[in-house]
Design an enzyme around this catalytic site. Structure first.
Site, mmCIF file in Angstrom:
data_model
loop_
_atom_site.group_PDB
_atom_site.id
_atom_site.type_symbol
_atom_site.label_atom_id
_atom_site.label_comp_id
_atom_site.label_asym_id
_atom_site.label_seq_id
_atom_site.Cartn_x
_atom_site.Cartn_y
_atom_site.Cartn_z
ATOM 1 N N TYR A 41 0.844 -1.205 0.000
ATOM 2 C CA TYR A 41 0.000 0.000 0.000
ATOM 3 C C TYR A 41 0.879 1.256 0.000
ATOM 4 C CZ TYR A 41 -3.535 3.334 1.712
ATOM 5 O OH TYR A 41 -4.377 4.413 1.859
HETATM 6 N N1 LIG Z 1 -9.203 5.217 5.430
HETATM 7 C C1 LIG Z 1 -7.987 5.655 5.655
HETATM 8 O O1 LIG Z 1 -7.448 5.541 6.773
HETATM 9 C C2 LIG Z 1 -7.210 6.323 4.550
HETATM 10 C C3 LIG Z 1 -6.033 7.028 4.876
HETATM 11 C C4 LIG Z 1 -5.312 7.648 3.866
HETATM 12 C C5 LIG Z 1 -5.752 7.559 2.553
HETATM 13 N N2 LIG Z 1 -6.889 6.862 2.268
HETATM 14 C C6 LIG Z 1 -7.288 6.754 0.878
HETATM 15 O O2 LIG Z 1 -8.538 7.382 0.716
HETATM 16 C C7 LIG Z 1 -9.284 6.743 -0.342
HETATM 17 C C8 LIG Z 1 -10.677 6.390 0.150
HETATM 18 O O3 LIG Z 1 -10.552 5.647 1.332
HETATM 19 P P1 LIG Z 1 -11.817 5.241 2.246
HETATM 20 O O4 LIG Z 1 -11.297 5.104 3.630
HETATM 21 O O5 LIG Z 1 -12.970 6.095 1.951
HETATM 22 O O6 LIG Z 1 -12.052 3.765 1.672
HETATM 23 P P2 LIG Z 1 -13.383 2.891 1.614
HETATM 24 O O7 LIG Z 1 -12.881 1.485 1.542
HETATM 25 O O8 LIG Z 1 -14.314 3.254 2.703
HETATM 26 O O9 LIG Z 1 -14.019 3.300 0.221
HETATM 27 C C9 LIG Z 1 -13.361 2.982 -0.983
HETATM 28 C C10 LIG Z 1 -14.367 2.945 -2.111
HETATM 29 O O10 LIG Z 1 -13.644 2.547 -3.290
HETATM 30 C C11 LIG Z 1 -14.401 1.529 -3.957
HETATM 31 N N3 LIG Z 1 -13.504 0.658 -4.722
HETATM 32 C C12 LIG Z 1 -12.624 -0.239 -4.241
HETATM 33 N N4 LIG Z 1 -12.040 -0.907 -5.251
HETATM 34 C C13 LIG Z 1 -12.561 -0.401 -6.403
HETATM 35 C C14 LIG Z 1 -12.366 -0.688 -7.778
HETATM 36 N N5 LIG Z 1 -11.530 -1.668 -8.176
HETATM 37 N N6 LIG Z 1 -13.049 0.014 -8.692
HETATM 38 C C15 LIG Z 1 -13.944 0.991 -8.293
HETATM 39 N N7 LIG Z 1 -14.174 1.293 -7.000
HETATM 40 C C16 LIG Z 1 -13.498 0.610 -6.065
HETATM 41 C C17 LIG Z 1 -15.106 0.779 -2.827
HETATM 42 O O11 LIG Z 1 -16.215 0.026 -3.291
HETATM 43 C C18 LIG Z 1 -15.485 1.923 -1.897
HETATM 44 O O12 LIG Z 1 -16.743 2.482 -2.255
HETATM 45 C C19 LIG Z 1 -8.437 5.534 -0.752
HETATM 46 O O13 LIG Z 1 -7.677 5.836 -1.891
HETATM 47 C C20 LIG Z 1 -7.517 5.329 0.430
HETATM 48 O O14 LIG Z 1 -6.317 4.674 0.082
HETATM 49 C C21 LIG Z 1 -7.636 6.262 3.238
#
Ligand SMILES: NC(=O)c1ccc[n+]([C@@H]2O[C@H](COP(=O)([O-])OP(=O)(O)OC[C@H]3O[C@@H](n4cnc5c(N)ncnc54)[C@H](O)[C@@H]3O)[C@@H](O)[C@H]2O)c1
Length: 268
Positions: free
Chosen positions: A155
């Site tokens: 990641y």
């Molecule tokens: N949650 C955290 O702690 C965190 C921290 C830093 C960065 N991020 C980044 O923020 C972004 C959103 O994170 P989140 O916490 O809302 O995640 P989440 O898992 O709650 O939501 C992610 C969404 O992406 C969709 N998704 C996953 N794979 C997919 C694919 N192959 N095609 C289309 N859609 C797809 C899922 O269905 C979901 O609706 C991500 O890029 C994540 O890496 C998250």
């Protein structure tokens, strides 16, 4: 009237997590259309219904962002109605394990979604933005792209790649001298469930989704180059630059507890 009003906004992974909240925030700011791409059919239907009931213009597409053919076909469909003004590359996944326990398919999938998907989707929508001399690309990377962390090497590597690419793209677009912007977002852990089980490190408290979403929306409106949260993330590059690696490991890894934060990781 804000920068978002009357704009077409596309959010990948927009059916849940911070993607859904960003969609709601853009609609509240009077975006003319919200386009949601997501792989989760149930969440996609529910979120679209929820927004439409409020009278908003929303179109949703079942798209796997790791599938180039789906990106090409669906982007053609979206572009038939005109350029996308704001593209938020948000979909992402995490595989939280020590690297020697990773299987090859999880590595391929993580890079395909978190890195290649982001580039291919941007490539599909950028020419129309350049032609209309205006557009905004928002790339949701992570603080994990700025510091190393055990149990999330794949990641971290994927987000590291997004950071390098996103910044390079920003410089290229600035050279074109239009109203073209790139915002790179590097949040610490967010309370969406994606990182369930993690122990938030000292000085890097778990972010409330609405807090990071408000910062991203503000970043879009003010054409910010970066959105970094919590505050400590702003200091990471400097601290890493001045401390010898062992001292950085001791301070960030041991004192702040970053290197132990993934020990109890469960995820969604
Ligand atoms: N949650 C955290 O702690 C965190 C921290 C830093 C960065 N991020 C980044 O923020 C972004 C959103 O994170 P989140 O916490 O809302 O995640 P989440 O898992 O709650 O939501 C992610 C969404 O992406 C969709 N998704 C996953 N794979 C997919 C694919 N192959 N095609 C289309 N859609 C797809 C899922 O269905 C979901 O609706 C991500 O890029 C994540 O890496 C998250």
């Amino acid at each position: 009237m804000t920068k978002i009003s009357k704009k077409r906004v596309l959010i990948t992974g927009g059916a849940s997590g911070i993607g859904k909240l960003m969609g709601g925030a853009c609609l509240a700011k009077k975006a003319i259309e919200l386009i949601i791409w997501d792989i989760n059919e149930r969440a996609l239907k529910d979120t679209t219904k929820e927004f439409k009931i409020k009278g908003y213009s929303v179109s949703s597409h079942l798209v796997d962002v790791s599938d180039l053919q789906q990106i090409q076909d669906t982007s053609k469909l979206v572009l038939q109605k005109g350029p996308v003004d704001i593209l938020i590359n948000n979909a992402g996944i995490v595989t939280g394990k020590p690297f020697h326990q990773q299987n090859s398919s999880a590595i391929t999938k993580t890079l395909a979604i978190n890195v290649e998907g982001v580039m291919q989707i941007t490539r599909a929508f950028l020419p129309a933005m350049i032609e209309q001399k205006s557009g905004h690309i928002v790339n949701i990377a992570s603080a994990a792209g700025m510091m190393s962390n055990p149990n999330m090497s794949v990641y971290a590597g994927s987000k590291w790649a997004v950071l390098g690419w996103s910044e390079s793209l920003r410089i290229e677009l600035e050279a074109l001298k239009g109203d073209l912007h790139v915002t790179t977002v590097t949040p610490g852990y967010i309370d969406t469930g994606m990182f369930d089980g993690v122990k938030a490190p000292l000085l890097l408290p778990l972010l409330k989704p609405k807090v990071i979403v408000a910062a991203i929306i503000n970043g879009i409106e003010k054409n910010k180059l970066f959105v970094r949260k919590p505050f400590m993330v702003n200091t990471l590059t400097f601290v890493k630059g001045i401390l010898p690696t062992r001292a950085f490991d001791w301070f960030v890894g041991t004192v702040l507890g970053v290197y132990k934060s993934m020990d109890e990781f469960k995820g969604h």
